[in-house]
Every structure is written in structure tokens, then in C-alpha cells.
Design a protein around this motif. Structure first.
Motif, PDB file in Angstrom:
ATOM      1  N   GLY A  81      -9.544  14.944   5.129  1.00 56.12           N
ATOM      2  CA  GLY A  81     -10.685  14.502   4.324  1.00 56.12           C
ATOM      3  C   GLY A  81     -10.229  13.914   2.997  1.00 56.12           C
ATOM      4  O   GLY A  81     -10.743  12.881   2.551  1.00 56.12           O
ATOM      5  N   VAL A  82      -9.238  14.565   2.367  1.00 57.07           N
ATOM      6  CA  VAL A  82      -8.685  14.050   1.115  1.00 57.07           C
ATOM      7  C   VAL A  82      -7.925  12.752   1.368  1.00 57.07           C
ATOM      8  O   VAL A  82      -7.997  11.804   0.573  1.00 57.07           O
ATOM      9  CB  VAL A  82      -7.764  15.100   0.471  1.00 57.07           C
ATOM     10  N   LEU A  83      -7.223  12.689   2.483  1.00 57.41           N
ATOM     11  CA  LEU A  83      -6.477  11.476   2.821  1.00 57.41           C
ATOM     12  C   LEU A  83      -7.416  10.286   2.992  1.00 57.41           C
ATOM     13  O   LEU A  83      -7.112   9.174   2.536  1.00 57.41           O
ATOM     14  CB  LEU A  83      -5.674  11.701   4.103  1.00 57.41           C
ATOM     15  N   ILE A 123      -3.521   2.390   8.017  1.00 55.07           N
ATOM     16  CA  ILE A 123      -3.191   1.453   6.937  1.00 55.07           C
ATOM     17  C   ILE A 123      -3.190   0.029   7.482  1.00 55.07           C
ATOM     18  O   ILE A 123      -2.451  -0.288   8.423  1.00 55.07           O
ATOM     19  CB  ILE A 123      -1.821   1.803   6.315  1.00 55.07           C
ATOM     20  N   ASP A 124      -4.001  -0.845   6.881  1.00 55.48           N
ATOM     21  CA  ASP A 124      -4.154  -2.217   7.378  1.00 55.48           C
ATOM     22  C   ASP A 124      -2.849  -2.998   7.324  1.00 55.48           C
ATOM     23  O   ASP A 124      -2.551  -3.801   8.213  1.00 55.48           O
ATOM     24  CB  ASP A 124      -5.222  -2.961   6.558  1.00 55.48           C
ATOM     25  N   ASP A 132       0.841  -1.206   0.000  1.00 54.19           N
ATOM     26  CA  ASP A 132       0.000   0.000   0.000  1.00 54.19           C
ATOM     27  C   ASP A 132       0.874   1.253   0.000  1.00 54.19           C
ATOM     28  O   ASP A 132       0.742   2.141   0.854  1.00 54.19           O
ATOM     29  CB  ASP A 132      -0.937   0.014   1.211  1.00 54.19           C
ATOM     30  N   PHE A 133       1.778   1.342  -0.987  1.00 56.88           N
ATOM     31  CA  PHE A 133       2.764   2.412  -0.970  1.00 56.88           C
ATOM     32  C   PHE A 133       2.131   3.795  -1.103  1.00 56.88           C
ATOM     33  O   PHE A 133       2.599   4.749  -0.466  1.00 56.88           O
ATOM     34  CB  PHE A 133       3.784   2.216  -2.095  1.00 56.88           C
ATOM     35  N   VAL A 134       1.084   3.933  -1.905  1.00 54.99           N
ATOM     36  CA  VAL A 134       0.476   5.258  -2.078  1.00 54.99           C
ATOM     37  C   VAL A 134      -0.137   5.768  -0.774  1.00 54.99           C
ATOM     38  O   VAL A 134       0.161   6.901  -0.353  1.00 54.99           O
ATOM     39  CB  VAL A 134      -0.564   5.240  -3.222  1.00 54.99           C
ATOM     40  N   PRO A 135      -0.978   4.974  -0.067  1.00 58.90           N
ATOM     41  CA  PRO A 135      -1.430   5.446   1.253  1.00 58.90           C
ATOM     42  C   PRO A 135      -0.273   5.681   2.218  1.00 58.90           C
ATOM     43  O   PRO A 135      -0.299   6.626   3.011  1.00 58.90           O
ATOM     44  CB  PRO A 135      -2.342   4.310   1.736  1.00 58.90           C
TER      45      PRO A 135
END
Length: 311
Positions: free
Chosen positions: A167-169, A270-271, A107-110
Motif C-alpha cells: 500500500g505504501v509502495l 514502473i513504466d 525513476d530511481f526512487v520507485p
């Protein structure tokens, strides 16, 4: 006929010292008539009480600064979220794609966007604190109020800006398969601890910046170096694998306060970011850094209260 007391005239080769103690006779005369030194520093408990009484000014000033920050831009407040998003896009291209730091990171982008948003909160708070006094000398010299109101207001404005960005996150997290869980509630204490840390550090920088305005020109380089050491664009645990670094270097990287607060946010949101990726006792680190920076920064700033705006 009563005699009048006059302060001694300054010698030709030396200007009067504003911080010097008054003549003992003048001091006794002033105390007898209930006069106090103009701009004298109050005691720490009294200073804290004055700050609490100015809490409405602090919140209103923070909101006003945040609104004025983007008044001249055509997209206005939208830049509050566009700026960290554009930074994240650039870092993804350079570090994630070209350098390949996304290898070994799920999950590199998050992961990246969370790090960018959290570090931006820290960076903007410190930069605003550095200019809190030197950039508002007109206000400091014209009005009487606890000067700590200024760095606190600027950090509060950055917290408000971060909340808009959150909110965007959340949208980004949902788009990349993250499902809201109870761990998301950990964002609240993590942000509160970071806010205390940011504010304490901003107070330290406000006092230093008031004495040395050129410090504001140096801080971007310091903050950029700090960012590269905080695991914003890469995982510190992955980078350290197979490296035989001295133990104190590993401890510095894991105990770095910016990295600690970033890790807490990643763990909450992030899970795939598990507890075994966190440095030991991470919550103790986060609370300790917040307490240390908050107390030391507040006392350090208060110590120079009577000198702000003079000279």
C-alpha cells in the motif's frame, strides 16, 4: 506365565541411539498389537494431506506471529512499513547520491523502493525459516503436528507484511508519476512465484537451522552479500555495460532468483522499466526457481520430520 521382552541395556560407554531400529522381536510384537513408532515420519502424500488439514492453524499462527512481532513497540504495526522505507532512504543516500548508482536509471526512487521491498520479503522469509524449528522447540516437543507448518506459517506472515507495505509502495509510485496500468496485475503471479520460492528455501534453512542453531548468526552476512548481487540499489544491465565479464558471470547475475523476482516487480509497476531490461525468458526463470525450491525444499524438510525437536 507370559514372558516380557525388554530392550537391551546400553553399554556404559555409549548412550542409546534414538534413531536406531528396534529389536526385531519387539518390532513383531508391536506390529501384532497395532502399535507404531512414536513420531515416525509419514509418507509424503500423507504428510501433504496432514498439512492441508492444518491449513487453518497455519494461517492463524502466521497472523498471531505477525501481531506479536511488534507488540512491544510503541508504533506497533507501523514498523511493518517504516523498516523497509528507512532502509530504502539509507540506500538512496549512500548508493543513489554518494556512489551515484542512480545515473542511467529512470525513476530511481520507485526502482529502489520496489527492489528493497521485494528483497526484504525474501530476506525475512529466509531468516524466519532458519529459526522456525530451533526457535520453537517448546512447541515442537509439546504438540504433534507436521513440522512444515512452522516455516510455511513464517513465510505466510512475511507475505502478509509485504501486502501491508505494498500500500505504501503504491503511494510512492503515484507520487513519482507512475500511472496504474494493466501490467500492475502481473504483481499477483510474481508474488505467488516468489512466495513458493521463499517457502521452499525457508524449509531448507529450517532443517539446517534445527541441526546447527549457529547458522542463524551467519545468515545476515549471507543475505547482505546476496542483496548486493541482486541489483537492489542499482541496475544490473547498466552496471554490465562496457564490462567484459565472463559469460557465466553475466548468466549468474541475470539468473539470480532474487534479481529475477525484483525485475518482474519492477517491470509490472514502473513504466520506464521495459521488457528489454529483463533477462531472457524471465518468467520461465521465475517459475523454474519456484518449482525447484518448492519441491526440493519440501522433500528435504520432510526427510528429517521425525528428528525435529530431539537430541
Amino acid at each position: 506365565m507370559p514372558q516380557t521382552l525388554a530392550p537391551p541395556a546400553p553399554t556404559p560407554d555409549r548412550a542409546p541411539d534414538r534413531g536406531a531400529s528396534p529389536d526385531p522381536e519387539l518390532r513383531a510384537l508391536a506390529e501384532r498389537h497395532g502399535l507404531t513408532v512414536s513420531g515416525a515420519r509419514p509418507s509424503l502424500p500423507e504428510y501433504t494431506r496432514q498439512l492441508w488439514h492444518r491449513r487453518h492453524f497455519i494461517t492463524s499462527f502466521a497472523s498471531a506471529k505477525l501481531t506479536a512481532m511488534y507488540t512491544t513497540a510503541k508504533l506497533g504495526q507501523l514498523w511493518q512499513v517504516l523498516t523497509p522505507l528507512l532502509n530504502a532512504a539509507v540506500y538512496y543516500l549512500i548508493f543513489g547520491v554518494l556512489i551515484g548508482t542512480k545515473r542511467g536509471v529512470h525513476d530511481f526512487v520507485p526502482f529502489l523502493v520496489t527492489g528493497v521491498f521485494v528483497f526484504t520479503f525474501l530476506q525475512n522469509s529466509v531468516m524466519a525459516g532458519t529459526r522456525a524449528i530451533s526457535g520453537n522447540l517448546g512447541l515442537v516437543r509439546a504438540l504433534h503436528f507436521p513440522r512444515a507448518c512452522l516455516p510455511i506459517s513464517f513465510c505466510l506472515a512475511q507475505l502478509q507484511q509485504l501486502l501491508y507495505s505494498m500500500g505504501v509502495l503504491v503511494v510512492i509510485l503515484l507520487c513519482f508519476g507512475q500511472v496504474p496500468t494493466w501490467s500492475w496485475l502481473l504483481v499477483v503471479p510474481a508474488l505467488m512465484l516468489q512466495f513458493v520460492f521463499n517457502t521452499g528455501l525457508a524449509m531448507v534453512m529450517a532443517r539446517l537451522g534445527a541441526k546447527t542453531p549457529d547458522l542463524a548468526q551467519l545468515m545476515p552476512f549471507i543475505m547482505r552479500t546476496w542483496m548486493y548481487a541482486s541489483g537492489v540499489m542499482f541496475s544490473i544491465s547498466v552496471i554490465l555495460q562496457g564490462k567484459h565479464l565472463p559469460q557465466f558471470v553475466v548468466m549468474l547475475l541475470n539468473g539470480n532468483p532474487a534479481a529475477v523476482y525484483i525485475d518482474l516487480m519492477r517491470f509490472a509497476l514502473i513504466d520506464s522499466f521495459k521488457a528489454n531490461q529483463l533477462p531472457p525468458h524471465v518468467w520461465a526463470f521465475a517459475a523454474g526457481w519456484a518449482l525447484l525450491a518448492g519441491v526440493v525444499g519440501f522433500v528435504y524438510f520432510w526427510k528429517a520430520e521425525e528428528r525435529y525437536g530431539r537430541g
